[in-house]
Enzyme design. Sequence first.
Site, short mmCIF file in Angstrom:
data_model
loop_
_atom_site.label_atom_id
_atom_site.label_comp_id
_atom_site.label_asym_id
_atom_site.label_seq_id
_atom_site.Cartn_x
_atom_site.Cartn_y
_atom_site.Cartn_z
N ASP A 186 0.84 -1.20 0.00
CA ASP A 186 0.00 0.00 0.00
C ASP A 186 0.87 1.25 0.00
O ASP A 186 1.98 1.23 0.55
CB ASP A 186 -0.90 -0.04 1.25
CG ASP A 186 -2.10 0.88 1.10
OD1 ASP A 186 -2.28 1.50 0.04
OD2 ASP A 186 -2.87 1.00 2.08
N ASN B 140 -10.45 -3.17 -6.55
CA ASN B 140 -9.63 -2.22 -7.31
C ASN B 140 -10.19 -1.89 -8.69
O ASN B 140 -9.80 -0.89 -9.30
CB ASN B 140 -8.18 -2.72 -7.47
CG ASN B 140 -7.35 -2.59 -6.21
OD1 ASN B 140 -6.42 -3.35 -5.98
ND2 ASN B 140 -7.67 -1.60 -5.36
C1 FPP Z 1 -1.85 0.22 -3.28
O1 FPP Z 1 -1.38 1.53 -3.41
C2 FPP Z 1 -1.36 -0.62 -4.35
C3 FPP Z 1 -2.15 -1.21 -5.29
C4 FPP Z 1 -3.61 -1.07 -5.35
C5 FPP Z 1 -1.60 -2.04 -6.35
C6 FPP Z 1 -0.30 -2.73 -6.05
C7 FPP Z 1 0.34 -2.91 -7.33
C8 FPP Z 1 1.66 -2.88 -7.59
C9 FPP Z 1 2.71 -2.75 -6.57
C10 FPP Z 1 2.14 -2.94 -8.99
C11 FPP Z 1 1.67 -4.13 -9.75
C12 FPP Z 1 2.05 -5.40 -9.11
C13 FPP Z 1 2.72 -6.38 -9.70
C14 FPP Z 1 2.96 -7.65 -8.97
C15 FPP Z 1 3.24 -6.26 -11.06
P1 FPP Z 1 -2.46 2.70 -3.49
O2 FPP Z 1 -2.59 3.05 -4.93
O3 FPP Z 1 -3.74 2.27 -2.84
O4 FPP Z 1 -1.75 3.80 -2.68
P2 FPP Z 1 -2.44 4.99 -1.89
O5 FPP Z 1 -3.27 4.36 -0.80
O6 FPP Z 1 -1.29 5.76 -1.38
O7 FPP Z 1 -3.27 5.74 -2.89
#
Ligand code: FPP
Length: 247
Positions: free
Chosen positions: A18, A66
């Site tokens: 996250d 998501n």
């Molecule tokens: C949360 O950060 C992260 C995600 C919803 C996606 C995680 C994905 C990756 C790390 C990249 C793709 C993965 C692979 C395995 C290729 P957020 O966007 O919710 O962050 P925030 O809460 O700060 O907005």
Amino acid sequence: MSPPDPGKIPQHVAIIMDGNGRWARQRGLPRLEGHRRGVETVRTVVDAAREIGIRYITLYAFSAENWSRPTDEVSGLMGLLDYFLKRELDNLVKNRVRLRTIGRTEALPASVQRELARVVEATKDFPDWNLVLALNYGSRTEVAAAARDYAIAVRDGTEKLEDASWEKFSRYLDTTGLPDPDLLIRTSGELRISNFLLLQLAYAELVFTPVLWPDFGQADLQAAVDEYTRRERRYGQTSEQIQTGEK
Ligand code: FPP
């Protein structure tokens, strides 16, 4: 400080990655740039896990919820997944890491499904190191599907109602064949489980770190493992029972 007991290194670590969006916002960059950096962290963490001796690592890469993000972010994430799978195939094979998925991958874009199938097939015989990607995953959906499949098996006579148990039911979950996570890490300071492996985390130690996922590195993984090794897992027993080994 004495060195950690290797017997207490978690066998399976699950991670809620996250903070990509906040990492990008802090730098005035588009959210996707945070996800891009997040992909680099995935490589770092998979390598670090092997070095530490963690046999299973499960990453919450895309939750069933998501899909409700802006369309360009969803398609950006799918593009990154495709890129990650293409780029990592050689590395996973070289390091003998088996890739598996949990979640409803049939709803992912066809190109991503093809890449996934290719990497899963190419790594399926590696027994020691395991990377599990949770993709279009949500625990409640998983459990409801497992309950339905178990009920069908009872109806068809392959399972008996009077033998119903967690042991039997858990074979219908996406995680069948995987040990339960010993340790759950969530980055970015949020203190939630967010529909991730709700039943499988029943006895896991939970470690929350303020570090944003793109900044998470080997030292942060090691710190979470150290925290785990300091804790005492009691599984409902008393401290005295654990220390003396008495039943
Ligand atoms: C949360 O950060 C992260 C995600 C919803 C996606 C995680 C994905 C990756 C790390 C990249 C793709 C993965 C692979 C395995 C290729 P957020 O966007 O919710 O962050 P925030 O809460 O700060 O907005």
